[in-house]
Structures are given as C-alpha cells and as structure tokens.
Write a protein that holds these residues in place. Structure first.
Motif, mmCIF file in Angstrom:
data_model
loop_
_atom_site.group_PDB
_atom_site.id
_atom_site.type_symbol
_atom_site.label_atom_id
_atom_site.label_comp_id
_atom_site.label_asym_id
_atom_site.label_seq_id
_atom_site.Cartn_x
_atom_site.Cartn_y
_atom_site.Cartn_z
ATOM 1 N N VAL A 23 -19.085 95.222 43.349
ATOM 2 C CA VAL A 23 -18.342 94.358 44.268
ATOM 3 C C VAL A 23 -17.162 93.715 43.533
ATOM 4 O O VAL A 23 -16.061 93.615 44.078
ATOM 5 C CB VAL A 23 -19.271 93.293 44.888
ATOM 6 N N ASP A 26 -14.454 96.267 43.188
ATOM 7 C CA ASP A 26 -13.707 96.417 44.446
ATOM 8 C C ASP A 26 -12.723 95.274 44.641
ATOM 9 O O ASP A 26 -11.594 95.483 45.085
ATOM 10 C CB ASP A 26 -14.664 96.475 45.639
ATOM 11 N N ALA A 27 -13.132 94.050 44.303
ATOM 12 C CA ALA A 27 -12.244 92.887 44.441
ATOM 13 C C ALA A 27 -11.052 93.010 43.491
ATOM 14 O O ALA A 27 -9.926 92.672 43.863
ATOM 15 C CB ALA A 27 -13.014 91.602 44.179
ATOM 16 N N ASP A 30 -8.651 95.407 45.026
ATOM 17 C CA ASP A 30 -7.942 94.769 46.136
ATOM 18 C C ASP A 30 -6.817 93.875 45.616
ATOM 19 O O ASP A 30 -5.713 93.871 46.168
ATOM 20 C CB ASP A 30 -8.897 93.937 46.989
ATOM 21 N N HIS A 51 -9.219 84.193 44.228
ATOM 22 C CA HIS A 51 -9.651 85.032 45.345
ATOM 23 C C HIS A 51 -11.143 84.802 45.556
ATOM 24 O O HIS A 51 -11.909 84.815 44.600
ATOM 25 C CB HIS A 51 -9.379 86.501 45.040
ATOM 26 N N LYS A 52 -11.531 84.571 46.798
ATOM 27 C CA LYS A 52 -12.940 84.335 47.122
ATOM 28 C C LYS A 52 -13.508 85.568 47.811
ATOM 29 O O LYS A 52 -12.848 86.185 48.643
ATOM 30 C CB LYS A 52 -13.080 83.122 48.037
ATOM 31 N N PHE A 53 -14.739 85.898 47.451
ATOM 32 C CA PHE A 53 -15.442 87.003 48.107
ATOM 33 C C PHE A 53 -16.926 86.670 48.137
ATOM 34 O O PHE A 53 -17.400 85.800 47.414
ATOM 35 C CB PHE A 53 -15.180 88.334 47.394
ATOM 36 N N LYS A 54 -17.641 87.357 49.007
ATOM 37 C CA LYS A 54 -19.074 87.097 49.158
ATOM 38 C C LYS A 54 -19.882 88.303 48.719
ATOM 39 O O LYS A 54 -19.477 89.441 48.909
ATOM 40 C CB LYS A 54 -19.400 86.768 50.612
ATOM 41 N N PHE A 55 -21.025 87.986 48.138
ATOM 42 C CA PHE A 55 -21.998 89.008 47.762
ATOM 43 C C PHE A 55 -23.376 88.430 48.032
ATOM 44 O O PHE A 55 -23.731 87.381 47.477
ATOM 45 C CB PHE A 55 -21.838 89.387 46.281
ATOM 46 N N GLU A 59 -21.001 82.929 47.725
ATOM 47 C CA GLU A 59 -19.561 83.015 47.544
ATOM 48 C C GLU A 59 -19.228 83.023 46.056
ATOM 49 O O GLU A 59 -19.753 82.223 45.286
ATOM 50 C CB GLU A 59 -18.866 81.839 48.226
ATOM 51 N N TYR A 60 -18.363 83.937 45.675
ATOM 52 C CA TYR A 60 -17.888 84.054 44.303
ATOM 53 C C TYR A 60 -16.385 83.837 44.284
ATOM 54 O O TYR A 60 -15.698 84.116 45.252
ATOM 55 C CB TYR A 60 -18.215 85.442 43.730
#
Length: 108
Positions: A23, A26-27, A30, A51-55, A59-60
C-alpha cells in the motif's frame, strides 16, 4: 519523477508487514505521478507535503518534499526531478517525530 527515501521512511517500510508495504508503494507511485496530491504544510514544516491514506481502517500519513514549481518548469536541458520521502506512519506523534528529524537533518 524519482523517489529518494530518507532513513526514517526506509526503516518504517522495512519493519512493516508485506500488505502495508504494498500500500505504501502504491502511495509513493501516486505521489510520483502527481506531487500535488498531498496537503502543503506551513510554519515549522513549510515546504513539506503530507499525503494521507488508509490501510485496514487505520489512517497513515506520508511526508514528502516535491520539487518546487520552478524546478518542474520545462527547460531545454533535461531535468532530473526527485521527490524526498521523509516519513510514513500513523498519526500518533507523526508531526513531532518529523520535526525532530528535520531539525537533526539541518544541523551539521
């Protein structure tokens, strides 16, 4: 754009489990495709984007420094653009650790 991983970023990814590593990868892709995807920070963290993303419902945050608009401007010569990735992790103590790292990086 090419990614440059700083020590805290690399250590976190190395210790993370494989699904989270994928993940994060992938971030990173992006962000390399669109550096403006994150949010620009101000004050102590001026120049840093997050940049924030979820797994798995967690939230990371991922801190990086993209090239400036002037550096991204096309020129006659070939430009090699780098994005510095400083840190990735959950929100807990994220900004304090990032500030601490940036202070140690700036002092010789």
């Amino acid at each position: 754009m090419k990614a440059n991983f700083k020590r805290p970023f690399s250590q976190y990814v190395k210790k993370a489990r494989k699904p989270l590593q994928l993940v994060i990868e992938d971030a990173v892709e992006d962000i390399c495709a669109n550096p403006d995807i994150g949010e620009a920070k101000r004050g102590d963290l001026a120049g840093i984007w997050v940049h924030k993303f979820k797994f798995q419902r967690q939230e990371y945050l991922m801190a990086y420094r993209p090239p400036t608009a002037e550096q991204r401007r096309p020129r006659a010569e070939i430009a090699f653009l780098m994005i510095d990735f400083y840190q990735v992790g959950s929100h807990e103590n994220f900004y304090e650790e990032l500030k601490r790292y940036l202070r140690t990086e700036r002092t010789p």
